[in-house]
Scaffold this motif. Structure first.
Motif, PDB file in Angstrom:
ATOM      1  N   LYS A 157       0.823  -1.212   0.000  1.00  0.00           N
ATOM      2  CA  LYS A 157       0.000   0.000   0.000  1.00  0.00           C
ATOM      3  C   LYS A 157       0.854   1.258   0.000  1.00  0.00           C
ATOM      4  CE  LYS A 157      -3.823  -2.370   2.179  1.00  0.00           C
ATOM      5  NZ  LYS A 157      -4.737  -2.472   3.287  1.00  0.00           N
ATOM      6  N   GLY A 158       1.973   1.201  -0.753  1.00  0.00           N
ATOM      7  CA  GLY A 158       2.833   2.363  -0.911  1.00  0.00           C
ATOM      8  C   GLY A 158       3.792   2.630   0.229  1.00  0.00           C
ATOM      9  N   LYS A 159       3.805   1.771   1.245  1.00  0.00           N
ATOM     10  CA  LYS A 159       4.691   1.986   2.387  1.00  0.00           C
ATOM     11  C   LYS A 159       5.533   0.741   2.650  1.00  0.00           C
ATOM     12  CE  LYS A 159       1.755   5.329   4.616  1.00  0.00           C
ATOM     13  NZ  LYS A 159       1.307   5.904   5.854  1.00  0.00           N
ATOM     14  N   GLY A 160       6.793   0.975   2.968  1.00  0.00           N
ATOM     15  CA  GLY A 160       7.677  -0.126   3.330  1.00  0.00           C
ATOM     16  C   GLY A 160       7.333  -0.649   4.711  1.00  0.00           C
ATOM     17  N   ASN A 161       7.213  -1.982   4.821  1.00  0.00           N
ATOM     18  CA  ASN A 161       6.891  -2.534   6.139  1.00  0.00           C
ATOM     19  C   ASN A 161       7.919  -3.556   6.619  1.00  0.00           C
ATOM     20  OD1 ASN A 161       6.242  -4.746   4.585  1.00  0.00           O
ATOM     21  ND2 ASN A 161       4.047  -4.591   4.911  1.00  0.00           N
ATOM     22  N   SER A 162       8.903  -3.872   5.786  1.00  0.00           N
ATOM     23  CA  SER A 162      10.009  -4.711   6.242  1.00  0.00           C
ATOM     24  C   SER A 162      11.179  -4.554   5.279  1.00  0.00           C
ATOM     25  CB  SER A 162       9.598  -6.181   6.351  1.00  0.00           C
ATOM     26  OG  SER A 162       9.231  -6.692   5.094  1.00  0.00           O
ATOM     27  N   GLU A 163      12.372  -4.776   5.818  1.00  0.00           N
ATOM     28  CA  GLU A 163      13.587  -4.627   5.026  1.00  0.00           C
ATOM     29  C   GLU A 163      14.646  -5.561   5.583  1.00  0.00           C
ATOM     30  OE1 GLU A 163      16.655  -1.098   3.626  1.00  0.00           O
ATOM     31  OE2 GLU A 163      14.967  -0.616   4.935  1.00  0.00           O
ATOM     32  N   THR A 164      15.379  -6.221   4.684  1.00  0.00           N
ATOM     33  CA  THR A 164      16.480  -7.078   5.105  1.00  0.00           C
ATOM     34  C   THR A 164      17.694  -6.783   4.239  1.00  0.00           C
ATOM     35  OG1 THR A 164      16.003  -8.927   3.594  1.00  0.00           O
ATOM     36  CG2 THR A 164      14.885  -8.944   5.733  1.00  0.00           C
ATOM     37  N   LYS A 165      18.859  -7.085   4.786  1.00  0.00           N
ATOM     38  CA  LYS A 165      20.113  -6.988   4.043  1.00  0.00           C
ATOM     39  C   LYS A 165      20.896  -8.267   4.286  1.00  0.00           C
ATOM     40  CE  LYS A 165      20.367  -1.997   4.117  1.00  0.00           C
ATOM     41  NZ  LYS A 165      21.115  -0.819   4.517  1.00  0.00           N
ATOM     42  N   GLY A 166      21.211  -8.955   3.205  1.00  0.00           N
ATOM     43  CA  GLY A 166      21.964 -10.200   3.299  1.00  0.00           C
ATOM     44  C   GLY A 166      21.050 -11.413   3.372  1.00  0.00           C
ATOM     45  N   ILE A 167      21.633 -12.559   3.028  1.00  0.00           N
ATOM     46  CA  ILE A 167      20.874 -13.811   2.963  1.00  0.00           C
ATOM     47  C   ILE A 167      20.299 -14.208   4.313  1.00  0.00           C
ATOM     48  CG2 ILE A 167      21.179 -16.322   2.682  1.00  0.00           C
ATOM     49  CD1 ILE A 167      20.789 -14.982   0.044  1.00  0.00           C
ATOM     50  N   GLN A 168      21.069 -14.089   5.392  1.00  0.00           N
ATOM     51  CA  GLN A 168      20.573 -14.563   6.692  1.00  0.00           C
ATOM     52  C   GLN A 168      19.365 -13.765   7.155  1.00  0.00           C
ATOM     53  OE1 GLN A 168      21.390 -17.462   8.186  1.00  0.00           O
ATOM     54  NE2 GLN A 168      19.577 -16.959   9.376  1.00  0.00           N
ATOM     55  N   GLU A 169      19.396 -12.448   7.002  1.00  0.00           N
ATOM     56  CA  GLU A 169      18.227 -11.646   7.390  1.00  0.00           C
ATOM     57  C   GLU A 169      17.024 -11.998   6.516  1.00  0.00           C
ATOM     58  OE1 GLU A 169      18.757  -7.437   7.609  1.00  0.00           O
ATOM     59  OE2 GLU A 169      20.487  -7.591   8.953  1.00  0.00           O
ATOM     60  N   PHE A 170      17.277 -12.210   5.213  1.00  0.00           N
ATOM     61  CA  PHE A 170      16.185 -12.588   4.322  1.00  0.00           C
ATOM     62  C   PHE A 170      15.607 -13.935   4.730  1.00  0.00           C
ATOM     63  CE2 PHE A 170      14.285 -14.632   0.693  1.00  0.00           C
ATOM     64  CZ  PHE A 170      13.469 -13.637   0.183  1.00  0.00           C
ATOM     65  N   ARG A 171      16.480 -14.909   5.038  1.00  0.00           N
ATOM     66  CA  ARG A 171      16.028 -16.237   5.465  1.00  0.00           C
ATOM     67  C   ARG A 171      15.150 -16.130   6.718  1.00  0.00           C
ATOM     68  NH1 ARG A 171      17.182 -21.520   4.899  1.00  0.00           N
ATOM     69  NH2 ARG A 171      19.031 -21.207   3.642  1.00  0.00           N
ATOM     70  N   THR A 172      15.595 -15.336   7.676  1.00  0.00           N
ATOM     71  CA  THR A 172      14.836 -15.178   8.922  1.00  0.00           C
ATOM     72  C   THR A 172      13.451 -14.618   8.632  1.00  0.00           C
ATOM     73  OG1 THR A 172      16.869 -14.872  10.199  1.00  0.00           O
ATOM     74  CG2 THR A 172      14.820 -14.048  11.174  1.00  0.00           C
ATOM     75  N   LEU A 173      13.379 -13.581   7.822  1.00  0.00           N
ATOM     76  CA  LEU A 173      12.078 -13.002   7.464  1.00  0.00           C
ATOM     77  C   LEU A 173      11.221 -14.012   6.720  1.00  0.00           C
ATOM     78  CD1 LEU A 173      10.189 -10.535   7.339  1.00  0.00           C
ATOM     79  CD2 LEU A 173      11.298  -9.974   5.152  1.00  0.00           C
ATOM     80  N   ALA A 174      11.800 -14.721   5.762  1.00  0.00           N
ATOM     81  CA  ALA A 174      11.043 -15.706   4.979  1.00  0.00           C
ATOM     82  C   ALA A 174      10.476 -16.806   5.872  1.00  0.00           C
ATOM     83  CB  ALA A 174      11.927 -16.294   3.891  1.00  0.00           C
ATOM     84  N   GLU A 175      11.289 -17.274   6.814  1.00  0.00           N
ATOM     85  CA  GLU A 175      10.820 -18.341   7.722  1.00  0.00           C
ATOM     86  C   GLU A 175       9.735 -17.829   8.657  1.00  0.00           C
ATOM     87  OE1 GLU A 175      14.553 -19.673   9.352  1.00  0.00           O
ATOM     88  OE2 GLU A 175      14.891 -21.050   7.674  1.00  0.00           O
TER      89      GLU A 175
END
Length: 61
Positions: free
Chosen positions: A40-58
């Motif tokens: 809806k036009g607003k950022g609600n999460s952000e990750t940098k690097g594979i490990q942060e992305f993995r954590t968010l995805a899980e």
């Protein structure tokens, strides 16, 4: 990168996304990924690097 290779990567990612396959998603990403989710036009999460992305995805499953 050629369009056909890019299309293949996108299709692999979407297939993994749709089946909740975190390893499949990560398998096509660059280790330096910078991911931002915008809803809806607003950022609600952000990750940098594979490990942060993995954590968010899980957490999102």
């Amino acid at each position: 990168m050629e369009n056909s290779n890019l299309k293949d990567l996108i299709e692999k990612y979407l297939s993994a996304y749709n089946t909740f396959n975190t390893d499949g998603k990560i398998g096509v990403l660059n280790g330096n990924i910078h991911f931002r989710n915008i809803s809806k036009g607003k950022g609600n999460s952000e990750t940098k690097g594979i490990q942060e992305f993995r954590t968010l995805a899980e957490q999102s499953i």
